[in-house]
Design an enzyme around this catalytic site. Sequence first.
Site, PDB file in Angstrom:
ATOM      1  N   GLY A  12      -6.097  -0.070   2.067  1.00 29.71           N
ATOM      2  CA  GLY A  12      -5.157   0.718   2.867  1.00 29.71           C
ATOM      3  C   GLY A  12      -5.567   0.993   4.300  1.00 29.71           C
ATOM      4  N   MET A  90      -0.314  -6.752  -2.651  1.00 29.56           N
ATOM      5  CA  MET A  90      -0.620  -8.073  -3.199  1.00 29.56           C
ATOM      6  C   MET A  90       0.249  -8.392  -4.412  1.00 29.56           C
ATOM      7  SD  MET A  90      -2.585  -9.228  -1.073  1.00 29.56           S
ATOM      8  CE  MET A  90      -4.103  -9.291  -0.156  1.00 29.56           C
ATOM      9  N   ARG A  91       1.544  -8.264  -4.195  1.00 31.03           N
ATOM     10  CA  ARG A  91       2.447  -8.549  -5.301  1.00 31.03           C
ATOM     11  C   ARG A  91       3.680  -9.262  -4.770  1.00 31.03           C
ATOM     12  NH1 ARG A  91       2.724  -7.665 -10.462  1.00 31.03           N
ATOM     13  NH2 ARG A  91       4.843  -7.681 -11.223  1.00 31.03           N
ATOM     14  N   HIS A 109      -0.434 -10.644   7.670  1.00 34.25           N
ATOM     15  CA  HIS A 109      -1.226 -11.651   6.966  1.00 34.25           C
ATOM     16  C   HIS A 109      -2.407 -12.069   7.855  1.00 34.25           C
ATOM     17  CE1 HIS A 109      -2.015 -14.692   4.001  1.00 34.25           C
ATOM     18  NE2 HIS A 109      -2.233 -15.533   4.992  1.00 34.25           N
TER      19      HIS A 109
HETATM   20  C1  GAR Z   1      -5.241  -7.197   5.214  1.00 30.80           C
HETATM   21  O1  GAR Z   1      -6.216  -8.001   5.816  1.00 30.80           O
HETATM   22  C2  GAR Z   1      -3.928  -7.927   5.128  1.00 30.80           C
HETATM   23  O2  GAR Z   1      -3.699  -8.772   6.205  1.00 30.80           O
HETATM   24  C3  GAR Z   1      -4.124  -8.733   3.854  1.00 30.80           C
HETATM   25  O3  GAR Z   1      -4.737  -7.831   2.989  1.00 30.80           O
HETATM   26  C4  GAR Z   1      -5.591  -6.956   3.741  1.00 30.80           C
HETATM   27  C5  GAR Z   1      -5.305  -5.541   3.309  1.00 30.80           C
HETATM   28  O4  GAR Z   1      -6.239  -4.653   3.866  1.00 30.80           O
HETATM   29  N1  GAR Z   1      -2.873  -9.211   3.331  1.00 30.80           N
HETATM   30  C6  GAR Z   1      -2.720 -10.407   2.767  1.00 30.80           C
HETATM   31  O5  GAR Z   1      -3.645 -11.187   2.572  1.00 30.80           O
HETATM   32  C7  GAR Z   1      -1.289 -10.740   2.370  1.00 30.80           C
HETATM   33  N2  GAR Z   1      -1.186 -12.048   1.869  1.00 30.80           N
HETATM   34  P1  GAR Z   1      -5.893  -3.108   3.943  1.00 30.80           P
HETATM   35  O6  GAR Z   1      -5.390  -2.699   2.556  1.00 30.80           O
HETATM   36  O7  GAR Z   1      -7.202  -2.451   4.257  1.00 30.80           O
HETATM   37  O8  GAR Z   1      -4.855  -2.919   4.995  1.00 30.80           O
END
Ligand code: GAR
Length: 189
Positions: A12, A90-91, A109
């Site tokens: 988050g 992530m869903r 992303h």
């Molecule tokens: C982030 O780096 C976001 O870009 C990635 O998950 C991480 C979440 O971090 N998203 C993906 O890979 C989507 N396919 P956070 O929960 O600390 O913001």
Amino acid sequence: MKRIAFLVSGSGTNMENLIKRIKAEEICAEAAVVISNKPGVKAIEKAAALGVKTVVIDHKAYADRTAFDQALSECLEKHRVDIIVLAGFMRILTEGFVKKYHGRLINIHPALLPAFPGAHAIKDAWDAKVKETGVTVHFVDTGVDTGPVILQRKIRVLPDDTLETLEARIHSLEYEIYPQALNLVLSGK
Ligand code: GAR
């Protein structure tokens, strides 16, 4: 003022950054609710510490994606949400859900889409020995990490980078461009 829902599944940090910027009035919107599909994640603790309403809709309690997305949709309606910000959510969302929120559903992303979609983009780019990578903010469509790009920013992979230093620089870039992209969407640009 537009009401935003943040959908999260993990640490988050992007959500926290965006909510802090809302509170600092750098983003003109209201953080209506933070929804996690997983119980006990750091994102929920962070949102609660910031005084934002949190809801857990545990996907394991639902028979299928359609049932989960229906519960999600009901929660969004209950909180009168205008824009949905995916921040490490992530869903995969169903076609019906994505179509319902067309133009109001955005995602970040950690790669230069369309390169390296999926859940391990930073490592995938690192393993592919790319010379540059970056961050993409885009509207969500029915594909995985596809949809019209709102903002994209590149960084070079430095000769002395490790996977960890590259990850850290990508996250810093995320904290810069997600607020900018959200402001673009809020202003209708
Ligand atoms: C982030 O780096 C976001 O870009 C990635 O998950 C991480 C979440 O971090 N998203 C993906 O890979 C989507 N396919 P956070 O929960 O600390 O913001």
